[in-house]
Design an enzyme around this catalytic site. Structure first.
Site, PDB file in Angstrom:
ATOM      1  N   CYS A 185       0.835  -1.208   0.000  1.00 40.97           N
ATOM      2  CA  CYS A 185       0.000   0.000   0.000  1.00 40.97           C
ATOM      3  C   CYS A 185       0.869   1.257   0.000  1.00 40.97           C
ATOM      4  CB  CYS A 185      -0.937  -0.018   1.202  1.00 40.97           C
ATOM      5  SG  CYS A 185      -2.057   1.385   1.221  1.00 40.97           S
ATOM      6  N   CYS A 228      -0.491   4.130   1.961  1.00 46.36           N
ATOM      7  CA  CYS A 228      -0.397   3.978   3.426  1.00 46.36           C
ATOM      8  C   CYS A 228       1.027   4.227   3.909  1.00 46.36           C
ATOM      9  CB  CYS A 228      -0.771   2.569   3.864  1.00 46.36           C
ATOM     10  SG  CYS A 228      -2.179   1.868   3.051  1.00 46.36           S
ATOM     11  N   ASP A 229       2.002   3.692   3.189  1.00 46.98           N
ATOM     12  CA  ASP A 229       3.355   3.593   3.745  1.00 46.98           C
ATOM     13  C   ASP A 229       4.392   4.480   3.055  1.00 46.98           C
ATOM     14  OD1 ASP A 229       2.363   1.684   5.487  1.00 46.98           O
ATOM     15  OD2 ASP A 229       2.779   0.029   4.106  1.00 46.98           O
TER      16      ASP A 229
END
Ligand code: NAP
Length: 314
Positions: free
Chosen positions: A137, A140-141
């Site tokens: 992701c 996300c990261d």
């Protein structure tokens, strides 16, 4: 509820699609029961800032948004079971059965909203280093890799989108794809190619994620798709962006699915091939897979189920 009582609607799945279906069904006084899964909230539970859901001009964190979806459905009487369904027995127009272990729940309609999950490469190191340099992701990261070297694997729009996003933080980014031709749309590809810290690397396929002494990712071993040459590239973070798999295992063989396992629905509706069974969200969506499109299809699913119940003679 005893084993012989029959629910109006059982919804399986606790992401934006399932919760929106629950909201609509609850407001229609159909008293829905949602099996939201042990890890309720769906993929947005793994997301940070959501900036593209209308109505939140300042953005909202993914888990906070899913809590609000859930609260809104609960406000109108939705009941939740925070567990994973083990088995279903679906019928064509009859009473459907949903099992939690030996416990069986009966329903006149079932709305399938199990979503999708990221595809994995299936190479050594991938699972071992998840969260230690290996991610599925980018959104996300990506921010964790400020001024670090990164790699994105994949040749579709997801890979391009991840690459563009991560390159805002990373010092360098290798976009690795197993073929010379990209599946991504021209515009997304051009956007990625135009960024100075992104380099395209084709046709190379990842063979192994190699850990350093601390157990975190140190390098990626790649193999040239034509010559077979092997190369090791040191990177701090690698993002696997090779598509998604619909979570349809519960119903495969009972409702019609396509070659990739997505549940098939009648055009412009959420009806499956079984009367009284509806499917919504990423479980049916190859293409858009956004919270807002999933929520929209959740609304459609609840309305389809409501109209079916209105006309059915149980
Ligand atoms: P996709 O289009 O299916 O692309 C997956 C990519 O991963 C392909 O290039 C594929 O390579 C590669 N791949 C698959 N398995 C692999 C493996 N085992 N090893 C190495 N590479 C592998 O998936 P997606 O990019 O997630 O896109 C899905 C849909 O969502 C598309 O319709 C896309 O347009 C849409 N989408 C749109 C946007 C946007 O417009 N903002 C953003 C994201 C996604 P091959 O090409 O060789 O098969």
């Amino acid at each position: 509820m005893s084993d012989t009582e029959v629910e109006n609607i059982i919804i399986i799945g606790g992401g934006p699609a399932g919760y929106t279906a629950a909201l609509y069904a609850a407001r229609a006084e159909l008293n829905p029961l949602v099996f939201e899964g042990f890890q309720w909230g769906g993929q947005l539970q793994n997301t940070t800032d959501v900036e593209n859901f209308p109505g939140f001009p300042e953005g909202i964190m993914g888990p906070e948004m899913m809590t609000r979806f859930r609260d809104q459905a609960e406000r109108f009487g939705t009941r939740f079971v925070t567990d994973d369904v083990d088995k279903v027995e679906l019928t064509d127009g009859g009473i459907h059965k949903v099992y939690l272990g030996d416990e069986v729940h009966h329903a006149k309609t079932v709305i399938l909203a199990m979503g999708a999950e990221p595809k994995r490469l299936g190479i050594p190191g991938e699972m071992e280093m998840a969260g230690r340099g290996v991610s599925t992701c980018g959104v996300c990261d990506g921010a964790f890799f400020k001024d670090r070297s990164t790699m994105v694997i994949g040749g579709g729009d997801s890979a391009m989108e991840d690459a563009v996003f991560i390159s805002k933080f990373a010092s360098s980014l290798d976009l690795v794809h197993r073929r010379d031709e990209f599946r991504a749309s021209k515009i997304m590809q051009e956007r990625a190619e135009s960024l100075p810290n992104i380099s395209l690397k084709t046709p190379w396929a990842p063979e192994e994620f190699v850990a350093g002494e601390d157990g975190a990712l140190e390098k990626v071993r790649l193999k040239h798709s034509e010559s077979g040459e092997v190369e090791e590239i040191p990177v701090d973070g690698v993002f696997v962006a090779i598509g998604h798999i619909p979570r349809s295992e519960l119903v495969v063989g009972q409702v019609d699915t396509d070659d990739e396992g997505y549940v098939k629905t009648e055009a412009a509706s959420t009806k499956t091939n079984l009367a009284g069974v509806f499917a919504i969200g990423d479980l049916v969506d190859h293409t858009y897979r956004q919270a807002v499109t999933a929520a929209g299809s959740g609304c459609k699913g609840a309305l389809d189920a409501e109209w079916y119940l209105r006309d059915a003679t149980f």
